[in-house]
Design an enzyme around this catalytic site. Sequence first.
Site, PDB file in Angstrom:
ATOM      1  N   ASP A  89      55.311  50.593  37.793  1.00  0.00           N
ATOM      2  CA  ASP A  89      55.108  49.333  37.137  1.00  0.00           C
ATOM      3  C   ASP A  89      56.018  48.782  36.218  1.00  0.00           C
ATOM      4  OD1 ASP A  89      53.124  48.700  38.940  1.00  0.00           O
ATOM      5  OD2 ASP A  89      51.406  49.404  37.499  1.00  0.00           O
ATOM      6  N   HIS A 131      47.608  48.397  27.772  1.00  0.00           N
ATOM      7  CA  HIS A 131      47.321  49.903  28.382  1.00  0.00           C
ATOM      8  C   HIS A 131      48.404  50.909  27.998  1.00  0.00           C
ATOM      9  CE1 HIS A 131      45.136  47.841  31.776  1.00  0.00           C
ATOM     10  NE2 HIS A 131      46.152  46.956  31.856  1.00  0.00           N
ATOM     11  N   GLY A 139      50.947  50.136  33.198  1.00  0.00           N
ATOM     12  CA  GLY A 139      50.710  48.677  33.369  1.00  0.00           C
ATOM     13  C   GLY A 139      51.359  47.809  32.631  1.00  0.00           C
TER      14      GLY A 139
HETATM   15 ZN   LIG Z   1      45.386  42.437  33.120  1.00  0.00          ZN
END
Ligand SMILES: [Zn+2]
Length: 386
Positions: A89, A131, A139
């Site tokens: 990610d 995150h 994230g």
């Molecule tokens: Zn979100």
Amino acid sequence: MPDQPLLVFGPRSSEYDFGPAHPLTPRRFGPGIDLLRTLGAEPGLAPEPAPDSELLWSHTQAYLEVVKRFSTDVSGRAEAEAGIGPGGDNPSFADMHDAAAAVAGGSIRAMEAILQGDVEHAFHPGGGLHHAMRDRASGFCIYDDPALAIARARREAKRVLYVDLDVHHGDGVEAIHAADPGVLTVSFHESGRYLFPGTGFADDVGEGPAAGTVVNVPLPPDTGDGAWLAAVTSLVPELAAEFHPDVVVSQHGADSHLWDPLAHLRNTVTAMGAAARLVHDLAHEHAGGRWLATGGGGYDVYRVVPRSWSLVWLAAAHREVPAGTPEAWRARWDGEARRYGQAPLPATFDDPPTATEPSTERTIERTVDAVRSKVLPLLRAAVARS
Ligand SMILES: [Zn+2]
Ligand SMILES: [Zn+2]
């Protein structure tokens, strides 16, 4: 004291960029800041990189070194490390450290302006990278700017209420401050059974002396805007009244929206705006008006994100919501929105309400009741000890 909230945005904001195919795109600042400007908002604080000495409030030295290595050696590293790198990610990009440190710097300096009494409210649309963990990226988040802004307030022993309205669990902010009874983190999100990061269940309430200062409200897919707002409204004022915060930090990710491509809560910007007004009012009622709002996720960057940012700003500016979005704004961004399949741009700031199945509504009410009955006694005890 100026009546306008401090808007945090500058040239560095668009440098936080994982590349053209990544969902968290700086393209959102084009239509987003433009719509804010049509309302009379002007950026008043341009983010600059926070120094390492500040990033270390919430991150490890070893992690900073990893981010810096990826920042200068983008293509030569085949293996992911600390959540950064190929295949994940959080792909690396040139000058990643400076760009991420600037997001952090924006939120930290905004918190300072609030603590010094220069402004009551500040809004950092590019912030909300909730995150990021102490020692790893997660994230789309490299450095955890909400956690760092909270850490800045904690250096002055301020009690901080953090309200996370992003569709994803605010796991990084929660983890970084979980052991601190002076920080109450409250996250409303699509249940980890269905969505990244897979955490934030109703019985996760914190541990030890900080038990009761972690609150999680997992919501089922198809929650709908009425049930979402009811959950927020029924819990957050009660928690704020028990906790007596000195400052409020909130994360306004727009990815709970009906049109968001990454999640399934079927929320509306109208409910998001109402939640922002609720948080605003609580900051005045309990925290002397001290309120830092950040953006967050949000992947329908033309139809949804600009309006959600505007509704947060309007709440902070003590302004009513205008009847319609400016036709000239829609005309300026229509072509680009169309190219990305996010058109037409809505003519109103509000959305029509979305429906909630009665069985889903009952599930949510039971969750909220369970959270309340578990957390409130623990929170009262934690506050009594502090
Ligand atoms: Zn979100
Ligand atoms: Zn206010």
